[in-house]
Design a protein around this motif. Sequence first.
Motif, PDB file in Angstrom:
ATOM      1  N   UNK A 288       0.824  -1.210   0.000  1.00  0.00           N
ATOM      2  CA  UNK A 288       0.000   0.000   0.000  1.00  0.00           C
ATOM      3  C   UNK A 288       0.856   1.257   0.000  1.00  0.00           C
ATOM      4  N   UNK A 289       1.935   1.249   0.778  1.00  0.00           N
ATOM      5  CA  UNK A 289       2.812   2.416   0.829  1.00  0.00           C
ATOM      6  C   UNK A 289       3.542   2.614  -0.490  1.00  0.00           C
ATOM      7  N   UNK A 290       3.875   1.530  -1.159  1.00  0.00           N
ATOM      8  CA  UNK A 290       4.516   1.636  -2.470  1.00  0.00           C
ATOM      9  C   UNK A 290       3.585   2.291  -3.470  1.00  0.00           C
ATOM     10  N   UNK A 291       2.322   1.919  -3.461  1.00  0.00           N
ATOM     11  CA  UNK A 291       1.354   2.526  -4.378  1.00  0.00           C
ATOM     12  C   UNK A 291       1.224   4.019  -4.111  1.00  0.00           C
TER      13      UNK A 291
ATOM     14  N   UNK B  53      -3.293  10.760   1.004  1.00  0.00           N
ATOM     15  CA  UNK B  53      -3.686   9.575   0.246  1.00  0.00           C
ATOM     16  C   UNK B  53      -4.245   8.506   1.187  1.00  0.00           C
ATOM     17  N   UNK B  54      -5.470   8.078   0.902  1.00  0.00           N
ATOM     18  CA  UNK B  54      -6.129   7.091   1.754  1.00  0.00           C
ATOM     19  C   UNK B  54      -5.382   5.754   1.757  1.00  0.00           C
ATOM     20  N   UNK B  55      -4.804   5.407   0.606  1.00  0.00           N
ATOM     21  CA  UNK B  55      -4.107   4.125   0.536  1.00  0.00           C
ATOM     22  C   UNK B  55      -2.893   4.113   1.459  1.00  0.00           C
ATOM     23  N   UNK B  56      -2.230   5.265   1.602  1.00  0.00           N
ATOM     24  CA  UNK B  56      -1.081   5.353   2.507  1.00  0.00           C
ATOM     25  C   UNK B  56      -1.538   5.276   3.964  1.00  0.00           C
ATOM     26  N   UNK B  57      -2.654   5.926   4.278  1.00  0.00           N
ATOM     27  CA  UNK B  57      -3.182   5.878   5.643  1.00  0.00           C
ATOM     28  C   UNK B  57      -3.594   4.448   6.012  1.00  0.00           C
ATOM     29  N   UNK B  58      -4.127   3.718   5.042  1.00  0.00           N
ATOM     30  CA  UNK B  58      -4.465   2.314   5.298  1.00  0.00           C
ATOM     31  C   UNK B  58      -3.208   1.518   5.597  1.00  0.00           C
ATOM     32  N   UNK B  59      -2.142   1.828   4.868  1.00  0.00           N
ATOM     33  CA  UNK B  59      -0.873   1.161   5.131  1.00  0.00           C
ATOM     34  C   UNK B  59      -0.348   1.460   6.522  1.00  0.00           C
ATOM     35  N   UNK B  60      -0.475   2.704   6.959  1.00  0.00           N
ATOM     36  CA  UNK B  60      -0.026   3.093   8.296  1.00  0.00           C
ATOM     37  C   UNK B  60      -0.848   2.384   9.367  1.00  0.00           C
TER      38      UNK B  60
END
Length: 293
Positions: free
Chosen positions: A20-23, A45-52
């Motif tokens: 997710x963080x790569x994306x 970015x929501x995808x980064x927050x999901x990764x966190x």
Amino acid sequence: MISVLFAVLTALSNGAASVLQRRAALNVPDSEAMRVSLISHLLRQKVWLAGIALVVVAAVCQAVALATGPIAVVQPIFVIELPATLLMAGFVMRVRLPRAVWFSVAAVTAGLALGMASAAPGGGSATVHGAAWIPALLLTGLFEAALIAGALATRGNPRAALLGLAAAAGYALTAALMKDAMARLSDGDGVVALLGSWQLYATAAAGVGALFLLQNALQAGTLVAVQPCLTLGDAMISVLYGVTLFGEELRTGWWLVPELLALALIAAGCVELARSPLASGNAAAPSRVRRLK
């Protein structure tokens, strides 16, 4: 068994978080590299927050694993994070995994099993005695400084690999500090002793620093350049901490032969897995065509 179970849960969470963080990192301009503003871009970015969020879950699971088992046992298990994540992603996205991915998963799994059986890590203490942290912190700082300096002097995948190894050193240090901090819970004061230990706050600082380095590594190059350095670096440096700081023991002598073979299997498997489109988040599920009656 508790430490192994929570180590596996940690690996699953970390593996999904890396993808997710790569994306998210792909959408950050190159001009933001090695700047604090990089994080501000990612926060939107929501995808980064999901990764966190998955990183937080992984941290909790890792704390339990380290509190109940040797660091030389717990940390190497994390090499399964990438193959496990790709298998889950392929199932969820209904993407058929190529034969090379299955062979790579087998190589990583066999390498981990061979390495753990050959090294037979164990023993040691739950805490670091005396002033052993002083040389460990100094050497780790010098090692990371050298890697970052080398990364700043290059670009692309070489920079990504160097920063990935620096992030691995940071995560290994975080694990060692976390294990030492969690041991305070067994003291008479329990939570009070934990909150009063400098290791707890050093764990947070080292973790944030490692996360920052990882974001820059993912932004600088491809996942195939970052993941092997991150995975193997974290495992090997953690074992080094376990032996030097906590007094854990590993088999040596002729046992080094199967141990080196295990490292080769894991490295080859990680490189091939990181090439998969699923690892970079670019794979798409097959489209469904609605039948007209």
